[in-house]
Design a protein around this motif. Structure first.
Motif, mmCIF file in Angstrom:
data_model
loop_
_atom_site.group_PDB
_atom_site.id
_atom_site.type_symbol
_atom_site.label_atom_id
_atom_site.label_comp_id
_atom_site.label_asym_id
_atom_site.label_seq_id
_atom_site.Cartn_x
_atom_site.Cartn_y
_atom_site.Cartn_z
ATOM 1 N N SER B 7 0.835 -1.196 0.000
ATOM 2 C CA SER B 7 0.000 0.000 0.000
ATOM 3 C C SER B 7 0.873 1.249 0.000
ATOM 4 C CB SER B 7 -0.920 -0.013 1.230
ATOM 5 O OG SER B 7 -0.156 -0.044 2.419
ATOM 6 N N PRO B 8 0.376 2.367 -0.574
ATOM 7 C CA PRO B 8 -0.851 2.407 -1.370
ATOM 8 C C PRO B 8 -0.625 1.783 -2.743
ATOM 9 C CG PRO B 8 0.270 4.506 -1.501
ATOM 10 C CD PRO B 8 1.086 3.659 -0.556
ATOM 11 N N PRO B 9 -1.650 1.465 -3.478
ATOM 12 C CA PRO B 9 -1.467 0.909 -4.825
ATOM 13 C C PRO B 9 -0.956 1.950 -5.820
ATOM 14 C CG PRO B 9 -3.801 1.088 -4.314
ATOM 15 C CD PRO B 9 -3.047 1.393 -3.053
ATOM 16 N N ASP B 10 -1.350 3.178 -5.620
ATOM 17 C CA ASP B 10 -0.928 4.276 -6.489
ATOM 18 C C ASP B 10 -0.560 5.480 -5.628
ATOM 19 O OD1 ASP B 10 -3.334 2.818 -8.190
ATOM 20 O OD2 ASP B 10 -1.651 3.458 -9.445
ATOM 21 N N LEU B 11 0.447 6.218 -6.094
ATOM 22 C CA LEU B 11 0.906 7.380 -5.342
ATOM 23 C C LEU B 11 1.420 8.427 -6.323
ATOM 24 C CD1 LEU B 11 1.482 8.511 -2.500
ATOM 25 C CD2 LEU B 11 3.677 7.333 -2.568
ATOM 26 N N ASN B 18 8.407 13.631 0.326
ATOM 27 C CA ASN B 18 8.798 12.344 0.920
ATOM 28 C C ASN B 18 7.606 11.388 0.884
ATOM 29 O OD1 ASN B 18 11.217 13.648 1.629
ATOM 30 N ND2 ASN B 18 10.344 14.292 3.597
ATOM 31 N N SER B 19 7.894 10.096 0.956
ATOM 32 C CA SER B 19 6.805 9.121 0.959
ATOM 33 C C SER B 19 7.226 7.851 1.685
ATOM 34 C CB SER B 19 6.382 8.765 -0.464
ATOM 35 O OG SER B 19 7.433 8.140 -1.154
ATOM 36 N N THR B 20 6.227 7.112 2.116
ATOM 37 C CA THR B 20 6.443 5.822 2.768
ATOM 38 C C THR B 20 5.569 4.778 2.091
ATOM 39 O OG1 THR B 20 6.904 6.860 4.897
ATOM 40 C CG2 THR B 20 6.331 4.527 4.914
ATOM 41 N N LEU B 21 6.198 3.702 1.647
ATOM 42 C CA LEU B 21 5.488 2.590 1.038
ATOM 43 C C LEU B 21 5.514 1.423 2.023
ATOM 44 C CD1 LEU B 21 6.291 4.476 -1.312
ATOM 45 C CD2 LEU B 21 6.712 2.437 -2.695
ATOM 46 N N ARG B 22 4.417 0.680 2.053
ATOM 47 C CA ARG B 22 4.299 -0.384 3.038
ATOM 48 C C ARG B 22 4.093 -1.734 2.374
ATOM 49 N NH1 ARG B 22 2.857 -0.189 8.707
ATOM 50 N NH2 ARG B 22 2.233 -2.245 9.422
ATOM 51 N N CYS B 23 4.659 -2.773 3.014
ATOM 52 C CA CYS B 23 4.497 -4.157 2.562
ATOM 53 C C CYS B 23 4.129 -4.998 3.786
ATOM 54 C CB CYS B 23 5.798 -4.650 1.932
ATOM 55 S SG CYS B 23 5.821 -6.405 1.501
ATOM 56 N N ASN B 24 2.959 -5.586 3.763
ATOM 57 C CA ASN B 24 2.527 -6.504 4.823
ATOM 58 C C ASN B 24 2.552 -7.926 4.286
ATOM 59 O OD1 ASN B 24 1.950 -4.381 6.592
ATOM 60 N ND2 ASN B 24 -0.177 -4.253 5.945
ATOM 61 N N PHE B 25 2.968 -8.872 5.133
ATOM 62 C CA PHE B 25 2.991 -10.267 4.705
ATOM 63 C C PHE B 25 2.413 -11.138 5.807
ATOM 64 C CE2 PHE B 25 6.979 -10.571 7.084
ATOM 65 C CZ PHE B 25 7.548 -9.318 6.866
ATOM 66 N N SER B 26 1.828 -12.248 5.395
ATOM 67 C CA SER B 26 0.976 -13.020 6.307
ATOM 68 C C SER B 26 1.677 -14.187 7.003
ATOM 69 C CB SER B 26 -0.236 -13.556 5.548
ATOM 70 O OG SER B 26 0.174 -14.391 4.480
ATOM 71 N N ASP B 27 2.933 -14.494 6.614
ATOM 72 C CA ASP B 27 3.645 -15.613 7.222
ATOM 73 C C ASP B 27 5.073 -15.201 7.564
ATOM 74 O OD1 ASP B 27 1.787 -17.515 5.031
ATOM 75 O OD2 ASP B 27 1.829 -17.987 7.164
ATOM 76 N N SER B 28 5.737 -16.036 8.336
ATOM 77 C CA SER B 28 7.129 -15.776 8.685
ATOM 78 C C SER B 28 8.005 -15.908 7.446
ATOM 79 C CB SER B 28 7.598 -16.760 9.755
ATOM 80 O OG SER B 28 6.863 -16.593 10.937
ATOM 81 N N VAL B 29 8.909 -14.960 7.285
ATOM 82 C CA VAL B 29 9.746 -14.948 6.091
ATOM 83 C C VAL B 29 11.222 -15.041 6.436
ATOM 84 C CG1 VAL B 29 8.028 -13.626 4.801
ATOM 85 C CG2 VAL B 29 9.903 -12.433 5.943
ATOM 86 N N ASN B 30 11.954 -15.607 5.486
ATOM 87 C CA ASN B 30 13.402 -15.767 5.624
ATOM 88 C C ASN B 30 14.130 -14.625 4.936
ATOM 89 O OD1 ASN B 30 15.757 -17.536 6.229
ATOM 90 N ND2 ASN B 30 15.930 -17.545 3.998
ATOM 91 N N ASN B 31 13.457 -13.979 4.014
ATOM 92 C CA ASN B 31 14.123 -13.034 3.140
ATOM 93 C C ASN B 31 13.072 -12.044 2.657
ATOM 94 O OD1 ASN B 31 15.446 -11.754 0.962
ATOM 95 N ND2 ASN B 31 16.354 -13.639 0.226
ATOM 96 N N TYR B 99 7.678 -14.612 -3.350
ATOM 97 C CA TYR B 99 6.327 -14.128 -3.619
ATOM 98 C C TYR B 99 6.363 -12.606 -3.671
ATOM 99 C CZ TYR B 99 4.844 -18.818 -2.216
ATOM 100 O OH TYR B 99 4.681 -20.179 -2.130
ATOM 101 N N PHE B 100 5.865 -12.053 -4.764
ATOM 102 C CA PHE B 100 5.839 -10.613 -4.947
ATOM 103 C C PHE B 100 4.477 -10.043 -4.589
ATOM 104 C CE2 PHE B 100 9.618 -9.105 -7.362
ATOM 105 C CZ PHE B 100 10.288 -10.305 -7.481
ATOM 106 N N GLY B 101 4.469 -8.828 -4.044
ATOM 107 C CA GLY B 101 3.230 -8.089 -3.912
ATOM 108 C C GLY B 101 2.807 -7.522 -5.252
ATOM 109 N N SER B 102 1.677 -6.836 -5.252
ATOM 110 C CA SER B 102 1.153 -6.284 -6.509
ATOM 111 C C SER B 102 1.722 -4.911 -6.815
ATOM 112 C CB SER B 102 -0.368 -6.237 -6.477
ATOM 113 O OG SER B 102 -0.794 -5.506 -5.353
ATOM 114 N N GLY B 103 2.535 -4.381 -5.909
ATOM 115 C CA GLY B 103 3.279 -3.176 -6.214
ATOM 116 C C GLY B 103 2.596 -1.874 -5.833
ATOM 117 N N THR B 104 3.423 -0.839 -5.702
ATOM 118 C CA THR B 104 2.960 0.548 -5.552
ATOM 119 C C THR B 104 3.461 1.319 -6.766
ATOM 120 O OG1 THR B 104 2.910 0.585 -3.134
ATOM 121 C CG2 THR B 104 3.193 2.694 -4.266
#
Lengths: 114, 110
Positions: B7-11, B18-31, B99-104
């Motif tokens: 999020s956000p999908p568009d900016l 300045n801006s802040t982009l966020r990435c949330n993930f639902s499981d434990s990650v190694n990388n 696994y990639f997100g859908s991007g900002t």
């Protein structure tokens, strides 16, 4: 040094035609990945090689998709009997354990199936 | 399967903002990696950041693995920052499958 290269950059195929997409990874990179990117979406994992061994092919969408890396360097992604839904950008990436798991991507091959 | 939400999908930004982009993930990650895809489609790795904070020029990233999110900060944005920003994660129990997100999608206007 040279980055990851892919060829061809663009490919137009008629439905039912077979295509072969080539990836030249960075020299010495043992890991190689193929991704499929549909328009407006993030890349989706297709398959992973460590040297010549294909360790994960769980992302290949059907048995029409086949990838190989016979000598642990250049890789080829082959799509048989192409369908319109195969139209996408196919991305290749390579990485080395010496650089963590940082992935370096090629420019992609844009495939259009008519 | 794992969910990777960005999020956000568009900016849209004015140059210098300045801006802040966020990435949330639902499981434990190694990388976790952040990428920039330029308007010509080339994906460039920005950060390899499974945890902690890193900075590279005007860009910095922070990953809080225990809370399953990562942030990408862009300061003093420039028109060359335009493009799509992706985060990609590798699961703890499924190495080498990213696994990639859908991007900002970022558009910096002069």
């Amino acid at each position: 040094g040279a980055g990851v290269s892919q060829s061809p950059r663009y490919k137009v195929a008629k439905r039912g035609q077979d295509v072969a997409l080539r990836c030249d990874p960075i020299s010495g990179h043992v890991s190689l990945f193929w991704y499929q990117q549909a328009l407006g979406q993030g890349p989706e994992f297709l398959t992973y090689f460590q040297n010549e061994a294909q360790l994960d092919k769980s992302g290949l969408p059907s048995d029409r998709f086949f990838a190989e890396r016979p000598e642990g360097s250049v890789s080829t992604l082959k799509i048989q009997r192409t369908q319109q839904e195969d139209s996408a950008v196919y991305l290749c990436a390579s990485s080395s354990p010496k650089q963590g798991k940082t992935q370096y991507f090629g420019p992609g091959t844009r495939l259009l199936v008519l | 399967g794992i969910q990777v939400e960005q999020s956000p999908p568009d900016l849209i930004l004015q140059e210098g903002a300045n801006s802040t982009l966020r990435c949330n993930f639902s499981d434990s990650v190694n990388n976790l990696q952040w990428f920039h895809q330029n308007p010509w489609g080339q994906l460039i790795n920005l950060f390899y950041i499974p945890s902690g904070t890193k900075q590279n020029g005007r860009l910095s990233a922070t990953t809080v693995a225990t809370e399953r999110y990562s942030l990408l900060y862009i300061s003093s944005s420039q028109t060359t920052d335009s493009g799509v920003y992706f985060c990609a994660v590798e699961l703890v129990d499924n190495f080498n499958k990213f696994y990639f997100g859908s991007g900002t999608k970022l558009n910096v206007k002069p």
